[in-house]
Design a protein around this motif. Structure first.
Motif, PDB file in Angstrom:
ATOM      1  N   ILE A  29      -8.643  -7.597  -0.433  1.00 38.81           N
ATOM      2  CA  ILE A  29      -7.983  -6.541   0.773  1.00 38.81           C
ATOM      3  C   ILE A  29      -7.336  -5.514  -0.169  1.00 38.81           C
ATOM      4  O   ILE A  29      -6.881  -5.622  -1.491  1.00 38.81           O
ATOM      5  CB  ILE A  29      -6.173  -6.825   1.236  1.00 38.81           C
ATOM      6  CG1 ILE A  29      -6.558  -8.137   2.341  1.00 38.81           C
ATOM      7  CG2 ILE A  29      -5.607  -5.342   2.068  1.00 38.81           C
ATOM      8  CD1 ILE A  29      -4.961  -8.440   2.996  1.00 38.81           C
TER       9      ILE A  29
ATOM     10  N   LEU B 133      -4.185  -6.321  10.881  1.00 36.17           N
ATOM     11  CA  LEU B 133      -3.756  -7.621  10.920  1.00 36.17           C
ATOM     12  C   LEU B 133      -3.226  -8.213  11.958  1.00 36.17           C
ATOM     13  O   LEU B 133      -3.704  -9.242  13.149  1.00 36.17           O
ATOM     14  CB  LEU B 133      -2.684  -7.877  10.422  1.00 36.17           C
ATOM     15  CG  LEU B 133      -3.591  -8.155   8.531  1.00 36.17           C
ATOM     16  CD1 LEU B 133      -2.059  -8.289   7.596  1.00 36.17           C
ATOM     17  CD2 LEU B 133      -4.773  -9.170   7.972  1.00 36.17           C
TER      18      LEU B 133
ATOM     19  N   LEU C 105       5.240  -3.891   2.235  1.00 31.87           N
ATOM     20  CA  LEU C 105       4.449  -5.479   2.979  1.00 31.87           C
ATOM     21  C   LEU C 105       5.044  -6.917   3.165  1.00 31.87           C
ATOM     22  O   LEU C 105       5.230  -7.427   4.314  1.00 31.87           O
ATOM     23  CB  LEU C 105       2.831  -5.697   2.591  1.00 31.87           C
ATOM     24  CG  LEU C 105       1.745  -4.415   2.630  1.00 31.87           C
ATOM     25  CD1 LEU C 105       0.369  -4.949   1.938  1.00 31.87           C
ATOM     26  CD2 LEU C 105       1.416  -4.981   4.917  1.00 31.87           C
TER      27      LEU C 105
ATOM     28  N   TYR D   7      -4.875  -8.831  -3.634  1.00 34.47           N
ATOM     29  CA  TYR D   7      -4.919  -7.535  -3.283  1.00 34.47           C
ATOM     30  C   TYR D   7      -5.112  -6.708  -4.965  1.00 34.47           C
ATOM     31  O   TYR D   7      -4.206  -6.950  -5.643  1.00 34.47           O
ATOM     32  CB  TYR D   7      -3.018  -6.766  -2.997  1.00 34.47           C
ATOM     33  CG  TYR D   7      -2.833  -5.928  -2.977  1.00 34.47           C
ATOM     34  CD1 TYR D   7      -3.805  -4.763  -1.786  1.00 34.47           C
ATOM     35  CD2 TYR D   7      -2.446  -5.302  -2.943  1.00 34.47           C
ATOM     36  CE1 TYR D   7      -3.717  -2.966  -2.149  1.00 34.47           C
ATOM     37  CE2 TYR D   7      -2.189  -3.884  -3.161  1.00 34.47           C
ATOM     38  CZ  TYR D   7      -3.259  -2.281  -2.853  1.00 34.47           C
ATOM     39  OH  TYR D   7      -2.031  -1.815  -2.616  1.00 34.47           O
TER      40      TYR D   7
ATOM     41  N   TYR E 158      -8.435 -12.799   4.111  1.00 36.32           N
ATOM     42  CA  TYR E 158      -9.478 -12.099   3.834  1.00 36.32           C
ATOM     43  C   TYR E 158      -9.709 -12.282   2.324  1.00 36.32           C
ATOM     44  O   TYR E 158      -8.007 -13.068   1.461  1.00 36.32           O
ATOM     45  CB  TYR E 158      -8.872 -10.015   3.892  1.00 36.32           C
ATOM     46  CG  TYR E 158      -9.582  -9.795   4.771  1.00 36.32           C
ATOM     47  CD1 TYR E 158     -10.963  -9.631   5.518  1.00 36.32           C
ATOM     48  CD2 TYR E 158      -8.174  -9.350   5.920  1.00 36.32           C
ATOM     49  CE1 TYR E 158     -10.799  -8.733   6.580  1.00 36.32           C
ATOM     50  CE2 TYR E 158      -8.311  -8.678   7.182  1.00 36.32           C
ATOM     51  CZ  TYR E 158     -10.123  -8.615   7.959  1.00 36.32           C
ATOM     52  OH  TYR E 158     -10.454  -8.056   8.330  1.00 36.32           O
TER      53      TYR E 158
ATOM     54  N   GLU F  67      -2.877 -12.474   7.450  1.00 35.42           N
ATOM     55  CA  GLU F  67      -3.293 -11.630   5.731  1.00 35.42           C
ATOM     56  C   GLU F  67      -4.473 -12.445   4.339  1.00 35.42           C
ATOM     57  O   GLU F  67      -5.733 -12.120   3.391  1.00 35.42           O
ATOM     58  CB  GLU F  67      -2.303 -11.277   4.412  1.00 35.42           C
ATOM     59  CG  GLU F  67      -1.361 -12.518   4.103  1.00 35.42           C
ATOM     60  CD  GLU F  67      -0.180 -12.394   4.607  1.00 35.42           C
ATOM     61  OE1 GLU F  67       0.788 -13.423   4.579  1.00 35.42           O
ATOM     62  OE2 GLU F  67      -0.545 -12.602   6.253  1.00 35.42           O
ATOM     63  N   LYS F  68      -4.351 -14.143   5.147  1.00 37.12           N
ATOM     64  CA  LYS F  68      -5.108 -14.552   4.037  1.00 37.12           C
ATOM     65  C   LYS F  68      -6.308 -14.776   4.536  1.00 37.12           C
ATOM     66  O   LYS F  68      -7.490 -15.531   4.066  1.00 37.12           O
ATOM     67  CB  LYS F  68      -4.311 -15.426   3.532  1.00 37.12           C
ATOM     68  CG  LYS F  68      -3.209 -15.806   3.145  1.00 37.12           C
ATOM     69  CD  LYS F  68      -3.253 -15.307   1.528  1.00 37.12           C
ATOM     70  CE  LYS F  68      -1.848 -14.492   0.920  1.00 37.12           C
ATOM     71  NZ  LYS F  68      -1.163 -15.803   0.311  1.00 37.12           N
TER      72      LYS F  68
ATOM     73  N   ILE G 251      -2.585  -1.449   7.537  1.00 34.21           N
ATOM     74  CA  ILE G 251      -2.839  -3.128   6.918  1.00 34.21           C
ATOM     75  C   ILE G 251      -2.563  -4.225   8.063  1.00 34.21           C
ATOM     76  O   ILE G 251      -3.071  -4.465   8.840  1.00 34.21           O
ATOM     77  CB  ILE G 251      -2.361  -3.373   5.647  1.00 34.21           C
ATOM     78  CG1 ILE G 251      -3.169  -2.639   4.559  1.00 34.21           C
ATOM     79  CG2 ILE G 251      -2.550  -4.598   5.237  1.00 34.21           C
ATOM     80  CD1 ILE G 251      -2.853  -2.753   3.163  1.00 34.21           C
TER      81      ILE G 251
ATOM     82  N   ILE H  11       0.002 -10.343  -0.449  1.00 30.71           N
ATOM     83  CA  ILE H  11      -0.901 -10.305  -0.042  1.00 30.71           C
ATOM     84  C   ILE H  11      -1.340 -10.511  -1.907  1.00 30.71           C
ATOM     85  O   ILE H  11      -2.516 -10.292  -2.660  1.00 30.71           O
ATOM     86  CB  ILE H  11      -1.607  -9.380   0.283  1.00 30.71           C
ATOM     87  CG1 ILE H  11      -0.846  -8.188  -0.197  1.00 30.71           C
ATOM     88  CG2 ILE H  11      -1.591  -9.494   1.898  1.00 30.71           C
ATOM     89  CD1 ILE H  11      -1.649  -6.300   0.665  1.00 30.71           C
TER      90      ILE H  11
ATOM     91  N   TYR I 254       4.664 -10.052   4.652  1.00 31.89           N
ATOM     92  CA  TYR I 254       3.479 -10.290   4.259  1.00 31.89           C
ATOM     93  C   TYR I 254       2.745 -10.448   2.912  1.00 31.89           C
ATOM     94  O   TYR I 254       3.665  -9.013   2.209  1.00 31.89           O
ATOM     95  CB  TYR I 254       2.408  -8.941   4.933  1.00 31.89           C
ATOM     96  CG  TYR I 254       2.144  -8.550   6.769  1.00 31.89           C
ATOM     97  CD1 TYR I 254       1.653  -9.601   7.034  1.00 31.89           C
ATOM     98  CD2 TYR I 254       2.859  -8.264   7.041  1.00 31.89           C
ATOM     99  CE1 TYR I 254       0.711  -9.555   8.240  1.00 31.89           C
ATOM    100  CE2 TYR I 254       2.556  -8.451   8.424  1.00 31.89           C
ATOM    101  CZ  TYR I 254       1.622  -8.701   9.034  1.00 31.89           C
ATOM    102  OH  TYR I 254       2.053  -8.354   9.912  1.00 31.89           O
TER     103      TYR I 254
END
Length: 345
Positions: free
Chosen positions: A234, A221, A251, A262, A231, A228-229, A217, A258, A256
């Motif tokens: 994820i 990125l 993460l 996620y 998407y 990460e945002k 991941i 998510i 990060y």
């Protein structure tokens, strides 16, 4: 190396002509059909033997039927498909190789353990983007009973399952890729590295695979320059509750967050408390069946437009486990996008 138009960063490639996922098909067993995602699967079988004399033959039949119905749902014929990329968990890819005898389609057998869905999808997409095929299929399958027989205990043994253990999904998923049409596109592929942090407990595969998921991941990125945002979702494949939480924590240590986007297929497919699946689902068929039904449906309905799918695999074998080896993990990421303009170019 003159591949700068497609290769970005260290581990990622960008499709020049993004292949379309024009149809999918998912097929699961009774237990999976009773879970929270039961209504999303294309087909739920009532008998997990599928009328066969062994679970291994049942797994092979499950794979065959899923691929055939994916082809039929696209109104295509076997002769239209240039290649199948597929694999399973059994020794020498027994399920998929034996099913391939009944196809008149060139076949690539792949082993990535539970990461095989995105491994097969990566190669199927590259084949089309490279101009070597018009239509390809990416597919995987697993079966609870055949996997238990090979990797852990005979079912009759009645062993007590640990809280960290996962339930191998009886299920299969197939994605049929082509060049044309207004469908979700494979835009980027990030191929994972094998990671091994010394986990030896085959009943805690989430912990063994989580570091590989995190590494892939982060590399995706970094290579793409995306936050990460970027998407809407994820999605990891087969980490279950334990591996999912480890992934989130690792993460966050790297900056990060998510949590609000996620999901893990192993965490979603079962109601762990009601169905007694402990930490959730796993197996090749886990990310395959969930991605080909629940998440592909969300893309088609425009509920999400940008999906990063990361199938995760524990690269162990019965021999390595018996010899006291640790469990290496791997994860491959595929970016699937369905924008109003037909996807990012």
């Amino acid at each position: 190396m003159n591949c700068d138009t497609k290769r970005i960063g260290n581990q990622t490639v960008k499709m020049k002509n993004p292949p379309k996922i024009i149809t999918t098909y998912s097929m699961v067993g009774p237990k999976e059909g009773e879970g929270p995602l039961g209504k999303y699967f294309h087909e739920v079988v009532k008998d997990d033997t599928l009328g066969k004399e062994s679970y291994e033959k049942a797994e092979s039949e499950l794979f065959y039927q899923t691929v055939i119905k994916a082809i039929e749902s696209a109104s295509l014929k076997e002769e239209d498909i240039n290649y199948i990329f597929a694999g399973d968990l059994l020794n020498q890819l027994t399920s998929t190789c034996f099913a391939a005898r009944d196809f008149n389609i060139p076949f690539f057998g792949l082993f990535g353990a539970c990461s095989t869905m995105t491994e097969s999808l990566s190669l199927a997409a590259m084949m089309i983007d490279g101009g070597f095929a018009d239509y390809t299929i990416a597919a995987t399958v697993s079966h609870f009973s055949s996997s238990e027989r090979q990797f852990r205990f005979p079912l009759e043994y009645g062993s007590v399952r640990k809280p960290t253990s996962q339930w191998t999904v009886t299920g299969a998923g197939a994605m049929l890729l082509g060049k044309e049409g207004n469908f979700p596109e494979v835009t980027h592929i990030t191929t994972g590295l094998v990671k091994d942090y010394g986990i030896k407990d085959s009943n805690n595969m989430g912990a063994a695979m989580a570091p590989a998921a995190v590494d892939t991941i982060v590399k995706h990125l970094e290579d793409t320059g995306r936050g990460e945002k970027y998407y809407d979702a994820i999605v990891t494949g087969d980490l279950g509750k334990v591996g999912k939480e480890i992934t989130l924590q690792l993460l966050e240590k790297q900056g990060y967050n998510i949590r609000d986007i996620y999901y893990d297929c192993g965490d979603l497919i079962f109601d762990d408390e009601k169905q007694g699946t402990n930490s959730g689902g796993s197996g090749c068929g886990c990310s395959a069946s969930v991605a080909c039904s629940y998440f592909y449906g969300k893309l088609i309905n425009k509920e999400i437009k940008k999906l990063l799918l990361i199938s995760t695999g524990a690269l162990m074998s019965p021999t390595s486990t018996q010899q006291g080896e640790s469990i290496p993990g791997i994860a491959h990421a595929v970016s699937i996008e369905f924008n109003d303009n037909g996807g990012e170019k």
